[in-house]
Enzyme design. Sequence first.
Site, PDB file in Angstrom:
ATOM      1  N   GLU A 160     -17.431  15.694 -30.179  1.00  0.00           N
ATOM      2  CA  GLU A 160     -17.321  17.149 -30.407  1.00  0.00           C
ATOM      3  C   GLU A 160     -16.535  17.531 -31.662  1.00  0.00           C
ATOM      4  O   GLU A 160     -15.656  18.392 -31.616  1.00  0.00           O
ATOM      5  CB  GLU A 160     -16.713  17.820 -29.167  1.00  0.00           C
ATOM      6  CG  GLU A 160     -17.532  17.579 -27.915  1.00  0.00           C
ATOM      7  CD  GLU A 160     -16.963  18.260 -26.666  1.00  0.00           C
ATOM      8  OE1 GLU A 160     -15.862  18.822 -26.737  1.00  0.00           O
ATOM      9  OE2 GLU A 160     -17.644  18.238 -25.629  1.00  0.00           O
ATOM     10  N   ASP A 210     -21.916  14.879 -29.323  1.00  0.00           N
ATOM     11  CA  ASP A 210     -21.568  16.311 -29.380  1.00  0.00           C
ATOM     12  C   ASP A 210     -22.525  17.133 -28.524  1.00  0.00           C
ATOM     13  O   ASP A 210     -23.617  16.671 -28.172  1.00  0.00           O
ATOM     14  CB  ASP A 210     -21.617  16.811 -30.842  1.00  0.00           C
ATOM     15  CG  ASP A 210     -20.586  17.918 -31.118  1.00  0.00           C
ATOM     16  OD1 ASP A 210     -20.263  18.687 -30.196  1.00  0.00           O
ATOM     17  OD2 ASP A 210     -20.119  18.001 -32.265  1.00  0.00           O
ATOM     18  N   GLU A 272     -25.052  13.558 -21.580  1.00  0.00           N
ATOM     19  CA  GLU A 272     -24.353  14.311 -20.529  1.00  0.00           C
ATOM     20  C   GLU A 272     -25.267  15.400 -19.965  1.00  0.00           C
ATOM     21  O   GLU A 272     -24.891  16.571 -19.850  1.00  0.00           O
ATOM     22  CB  GLU A 272     -23.064  14.955 -21.082  1.00  0.00           C
ATOM     23  CG  GLU A 272     -22.151  13.958 -21.770  1.00  0.00           C
ATOM     24  CD  GLU A 272     -20.842  14.558 -22.264  1.00  0.00           C
ATOM     25  OE1 GLU A 272     -20.512  15.705 -21.912  1.00  0.00           O
ATOM     26  OE2 GLU A 272     -20.135  13.858 -23.005  1.00  0.00           O
TER      27      GLU A 272
HETATM   28  C1  XIL Z   1     -15.659  16.934 -18.277  1.00  0.00           C
HETATM   29  C2  XIL Z   1     -15.547  16.275 -16.914  1.00  0.00           C
HETATM   30  O1  XIL Z   1     -16.823  16.276 -16.330  1.00  0.00           O
HETATM   31  C3  XIL Z   1     -14.555  17.021 -16.041  1.00  0.00           C
HETATM   32  O2  XIL Z   1     -14.325  16.306 -14.835  1.00  0.00           O
HETATM   33  C4  XIL Z   1     -13.231  17.193 -16.781  1.00  0.00           C
HETATM   34  O3  XIL Z   1     -12.364  18.003 -16.015  1.00  0.00           O
HETATM   35  C5  XIL Z   1     -13.459  17.835 -18.138  1.00  0.00           C
HETATM   36  O4  XIL Z   1     -14.385  17.055 -18.870  1.00  0.00           O
HETATM   37  N1  XIL Z   1     -18.118  17.210 -22.776  1.00  0.00           N
HETATM   38  C6  XIL Z   1     -17.641  15.933 -22.624  1.00  0.00           C
HETATM   39  C7  XIL Z   1     -17.172  15.480 -21.283  1.00  0.00           C
HETATM   40  O5  XIL Z   1     -17.702  15.131 -23.563  1.00  0.00           O
HETATM   41  O6  XIL Z   1     -16.163  14.533 -21.391  1.00  0.00           O
HETATM   42  C8  XIL Z   1     -16.733  16.629 -20.416  1.00  0.00           C
HETATM   43  O7  XIL Z   1     -16.470  16.126 -19.107  1.00  0.00           O
HETATM   44  C9  XIL Z   1     -17.785  17.708 -20.387  1.00  0.00           C
HETATM   45  C10 XIL Z   1     -18.056  18.241 -21.777  1.00  0.00           C
END
Ligand code: XIL
Length: 556
Positions: A160, A210, A272
């Site tokens: 990010e 990202d 993700e």
């Molecule tokens: C999130 C997790 O899912 C949560 O449990 C935590 O509280 C916050 O982070 N982008 C990312 C991830 O790269 O690491 C994030 O994960 C979500 C957004």
Amino acid sequence: MKGAMKLLLIVLSVIIFVTGIPNKERLVLAETTEKLKEVYGDYFMIGTCADNSYFSSSSAKYRVLSEHFNAITAENMMKPESLQATEGDFTFAQADRLVKSTLSNDMTMIGHTLAWHQQSPKWMNSGVGRDEAIRNLENHIAEVISHFGDDVYSWDVVNEAFNDSVTDPSNWRGALRDTPWKKAIGSDYLEIAFKAARKANPNIKLYYNDYNMDNPSKREAAYYMAKEFLEKDIPIDGIGMQGHYNMMTSVAAVEASILRFKELGLAISITELDVTVNEARGQSKLSEKLELAQAQKYAQLFKVFKENADAIERVTFWGISDAASWRRESFPLIFNSKYEPKQAFYAVADPDKFLEENPIAKPDADAEAKTANAAYGKAEIGGDESQWKNAEEIKVNNYIMAWQGATGTAKVLWDEKNLYVLFKVTDSVLNDSSVNPHEEDSVEIFLDETNGKMPFYENDDSQYRINYKNVKTYGATGEPKTGKVVSYAAAESGGYTVQAQIPFRKIKGEKGLTIGFDLQINDANAQGMRVSIAKWNDLTDNSFQSVSGFGNLTLK
Ligand code: XIL
């Protein structure tokens, strides 16, 4: 008699259990569903994020995990604050357990993440000089990567790093988010991180990761960075498109980004994936209609992933069940809270068949948009509010995040050259300490002058943000060339007022004309974190990159 009744009941229960009448879905999952990891065996890995609880062997979670997934990303356990909260004190025990479970289940372990502005301890990069910050970054990366060695297949080295609003993507350094790493080291912190990672282990794949990589200008910034890295032999192997999507996400824009990164010859992963249904926020369950619409979005996405499988090495969901998702309020995943497959599961398992059986009736952007009126007239910015007395009040009170904070009202005047907006915000705590302007207490005004409602920004579209101290920031298309944005802001008891004069870029104001329009209020808490977003019409957090969800403003 009593005994006979009991026997009858038992016999009935057995019949019901065997035929599965009351619980068809579960029976389908147990007996007939395809295993995602097998369906996609020739295409890409199918992953999920996880923690150690996913591997408790008698749970429904584990059953689904082991049936369908073959790659695991540590949801939180490998983040800097989990591995080195205190300088020099590495805490690997939890992550080691996860790696062990992952490998003993024949799954691939993915490392996430090494350099990020969240979930990272302050000692690493705040209040330290460049040299010390570089040492901290290099040490963390060297220790962590060496510790896990080849057990981790790939690492999200930097996470990010780019801003959401990018005006000149070819100048990718200028598009970098002002994170603690960047503040302490400078824009070369990325190459320092990638070099340190390669040095620590030449065998593993190094990713840049990202979100909103489907936003054309943010994508281009990442593209130019990766291109320069390749030209200069700075090690990078892959691009992670996080894929935190929603119902307004343009699948065409997702595909355009995949094709663009493919040009670089880098591996691409969707790292993700989830698709939020914002309309369902706060409801106890997803309606049948919305569940189907979400499934159609998943089907369209997987069609694109399959078609580009030559470039995609992994598609990882950010969780398995809606109930355990970080965005659980909006039902984003493919299994429900009981770990039963949702429509989205079937859509993912066979996207072509799913779309054939459930054709998409009308484009997503056809959702009903609200309409409001602007009154004819001119306003002196900073002058009396009575200048807006003839304009109707527009309520900005639809929340799009879990928390419900500041609301407000707006009034709009128009003349041939400008719109004049008066914003009144109710908010008792005002804060502008975030590094991200959109997380400060601020209002936003969105315009789509030709009302094309396209899923991206064209040069008639604009986004303006003004915080309660009258600091202005601009969205993807920057400042207008046709005139200045003039603004005034003042904190007052219980909130703040903003007035703004906004020049049209393409059109001339004319009676009866309807333009695309939206309003937003960002609400920061006392710590400077954005906790609430209120909108007028577009109930997505996507207005900064897509004008398709804007409402309509008629010039009366
Ligand atoms: C999130 C997790 O899912 C949560 O449990 C935590 O509280 C916050 O982070 N982008 C990312 C991830 O790269 O690491 C994030 O994960 C979500 C957004």
